[in-house]
Design an enzyme around this catalytic site. Structure first.
Site, PDB file in Angstrom:
ATOM      1  N   GLU A  31      38.191  29.765  39.997  1.00  0.00           N
ATOM      2  CA  GLU A  31      37.307  29.897  40.664  1.00  0.00           C
ATOM      3  C   GLU A  31      36.541  29.865  41.875  1.00  0.00           C
ATOM      4  O   GLU A  31      35.577  29.902  42.501  1.00  0.00           O
ATOM      5  CB  GLU A  31      36.919  31.152  40.294  1.00  0.00           C
ATOM      6  CG  GLU A  31      37.533  32.661  39.854  1.00  0.00           C
ATOM      7  CD  GLU A  31      37.412  32.970  38.412  1.00  0.00           C
ATOM      8  OE1 GLU A  31      36.105  32.603  38.232  1.00  0.00           O
ATOM      9  OE2 GLU A  31      37.955  33.759  37.800  1.00  0.00           O
ATOM     10  N   LYS A 229      26.969  11.147  39.191  1.00  0.00           N
ATOM     11  CA  LYS A 229      28.068  10.352  38.715  1.00  0.00           C
ATOM     12  C   LYS A 229      28.354   9.082  38.269  1.00  0.00           C
ATOM     13  O   LYS A 229      27.574   8.313  38.908  1.00  0.00           O
ATOM     14  CB  LYS A 229      29.161  10.803  39.815  1.00  0.00           C
ATOM     15  CG  LYS A 229      29.153  12.063  40.526  1.00  0.00           C
ATOM     16  CD  LYS A 229      30.465  12.697  41.069  1.00  0.00           C
ATOM     17  CE  LYS A 229      29.432  12.470  42.410  1.00  0.00           C
ATOM     18  NZ  LYS A 229      31.375  12.822  43.861  1.00  0.00           N
ATOM     19  N   ASP A 254      38.126  11.175  43.720  1.00  0.00           N
ATOM     20  CA  ASP A 254      38.437  10.420  44.545  1.00  0.00           C
ATOM     21  C   ASP A 254      38.440   8.751  44.177  1.00  0.00           C
ATOM     22  O   ASP A 254      39.334   8.037  44.074  1.00  0.00           O
ATOM     23  CB  ASP A 254      38.621   9.698  45.984  1.00  0.00           C
ATOM     24  CG  ASP A 254      37.599   9.157  46.475  1.00  0.00           C
ATOM     25  OD1 ASP A 254      36.123   9.553  46.127  1.00  0.00           O
ATOM     26  OD2 ASP A 254      36.918   7.847  47.365  1.00  0.00           O
TER      27      ASP A 254
END
Lengths: 324, 324
Positions: A31, A229, A254
């Site tokens: 979702e 990150k 990626d």
């Protein structure tokens, strides 16, 4: 069903998404889709074929979309403008997390006593820090001047500064290294937007925020807290603020060492695309359940376009039926 | 004999030099004295009491004296001028080793194919590199400008550059980080003058060459070869070139982690003075034969002045007798 030649070599524990059937299953299962930007949606100023159309189709299909980037140079507002420029309309700042917006939120949440920060970084970072009410102290001169021993001795630091916030700054220099180190030695928190060592630019790797952080760490003897990150702080923030269920959320990226690690650490499913940094050879040999092992492997985000378009059409029909 | 209060706490394996008897024994035992400069002879522009008079007396006594520094900002010629300014006459460039002269010699010796280097550093380093016949490529602009992604992409590096040589540069900046990393990625050797992380300036530690090296290492993925102390390369060079016997050579320094380690690695005796960085508390607990354990401990170089003056007078008398 045979895997495409590009997809050969990954273990069976990584699900290949390379047929309409697997693509439909993926689109239907989730979702919320969280996208890394560079290497997934675009490479610099160049759109990656099919990616943005897929994002648009997923949005039309009623999926929630979020955008997460370690780039702190642009603010979320600037990212909205960039997405608009690529024809993705209606994305709000609340749908975007940059390492700059994340560090601003982190300062407010973890160090509520800090009102003033010494910033090394560019305009987008400054905008995010000011947006949460922080006062930003920085070097005005660009290019940044050096600093002699006499200047260092006389340097009067701002006693209000409670944290040093470091993001990519392509005019970083010795003066900032000296001043940042001085603040940290005097007790300021040391925070970095992202750990990225370098990015491929042409045939060479261009230094990123990582080398700036290591120089300040070496000088001050203090390691930074890095919010970008793969620190799962961002994805946890995103999920909390938007009420996302882990089982219904997919992180698309990626890079195994940032994006996939980030999704896994956040407890959501992850999909690696091969349009950016990580290559098929990096995937071979990844163990099941490893912190860098993606749940899914697809050549490019655009591979989901047919399934996403179907879902969008079904959603439009449902909506039309409902209106009758 | 009781140790002076300042000297208490070191194990018996470190010989305290704190009586005229032990001072005489030390002066008489060694023929060559190798001095670190900052923290032993002077602190910045301020002479340390008694140190330079001791150097002069040792020279009058016929001892050979050498000066070794990790500072690459000044050339050996500039060090001769500085010593002259302190009244130490007749010291030649051959009696001085800086990390700049050492790296120049190292390039010629270890990489004879390299004719051109990309230098990050100050004038003294450039002078030393040019003195051995190397062509020096550097950023002309000071303060060093930054570097955008477009500039990085278009940056045309000099194909003749075979090595990147990095010394302290108080106007180091992102552009040099990018260019150095590009050369190293393209195969150039990565050499650093010295590993010093920081120096005490006033109440804070001012960043040194170390943080510059770690940023370039992080960006390029390559670790530098660092020639300065504690690398024993310099002392071995000095001993070879001057025919010094290890048993007759003493290294005098103020830092356990550079000077004393350096002397020990070079196989000579070492003496720690307490007028610089290392303190008595750093000495306590050092094991016998450790790589940072000095042979001798003396409060300051000036403590040797009476014994050195005696030796100088004896040498003058001998010389006067010989002339009769």
């Amino acid at each position: 069903m045979a895997a495409s030649p590009l997809m050969e070599g990954a273990g069976d524990h990584i699900q290949r998404v390379d047929t309409l059937e697997t693509e439909r299953a993926l689109v239907s299962k989730y979702e919320a889709f969280v996208f890394d930007c560079d290497g997934v949606l675009w490479g610099g100023s160049h759109a990656i074929e099919g990616s943005l159309d897929t994002v648009k189709a997923l949005r039309r299909a009623g999926k929630r979309t979020f955008f997460v980037t370690n780039n702190s140079s642009k603010s979320r507002r600037q990212y909205c403008v960039k997405l608009e420029g690529f024809g993705v309309h209606g994305v709000g700042v609340e749908d975007i997390v940059t390492s700059g917006s994340a560090i601003a939120a982190y300062v407010k949440l973890s160090h509520p006593d800090v009102q003033t920060v010494y910033m090394i970084g560019e305009e987008g970072l400054e905008e995010e820090l000011e947006m949460v009410g922080l006062r930003v102290v920085k070097e005005e001169a660009r290019p940044a001047p050096g600093m002699t021993e006499d200047e260092f001795r006389e340097n009067v630091t701002d006693p209000e500064v409670g944290a040093v916030v470091v993001g990519l700054d392509t005019s970083f220099g010795f003066r900032q290294l000296c001043v940042a180190s001085s603040y940290i030695q005097s007790g300021a928190h040391f925070l970095g937007t992202n750990p990225d060592v370098a990015d491929r630019v042409g045939s060479l790797l261009m230094p990123g925020t990582g080398p700036m952080l290591t120089s300040i760490q070496t000088a001050s003897g203090v390691a930074p807290v890095v919010v970008g990150k793969p620190n799962p702080l961002l994805i946890r923030q995103l999920m909390d603020q938007n009420g996302l269920a882990a089982s219904k959320t997919l992180m698309v990226g990626d890079r195994l060492d940032t994006d996939i690690m980030f999704g896994n650490a956040g407890g959501v499913s992850s999909a690696l695309v091969l349009t950016g940094v990580s290559e098929m050879s990096d995937v071979v040999g990844l163990q099941a359940g490893g912190d860098k092992t993606p749940t899914y492997l697809l050549e490019r985000l655009g591979a989901l376009l047919p399934a996403a378009t179907e879902a969008a059409e079904a959603a439009t029909e449902t909506s039309a039926v409902a209106k009758m």
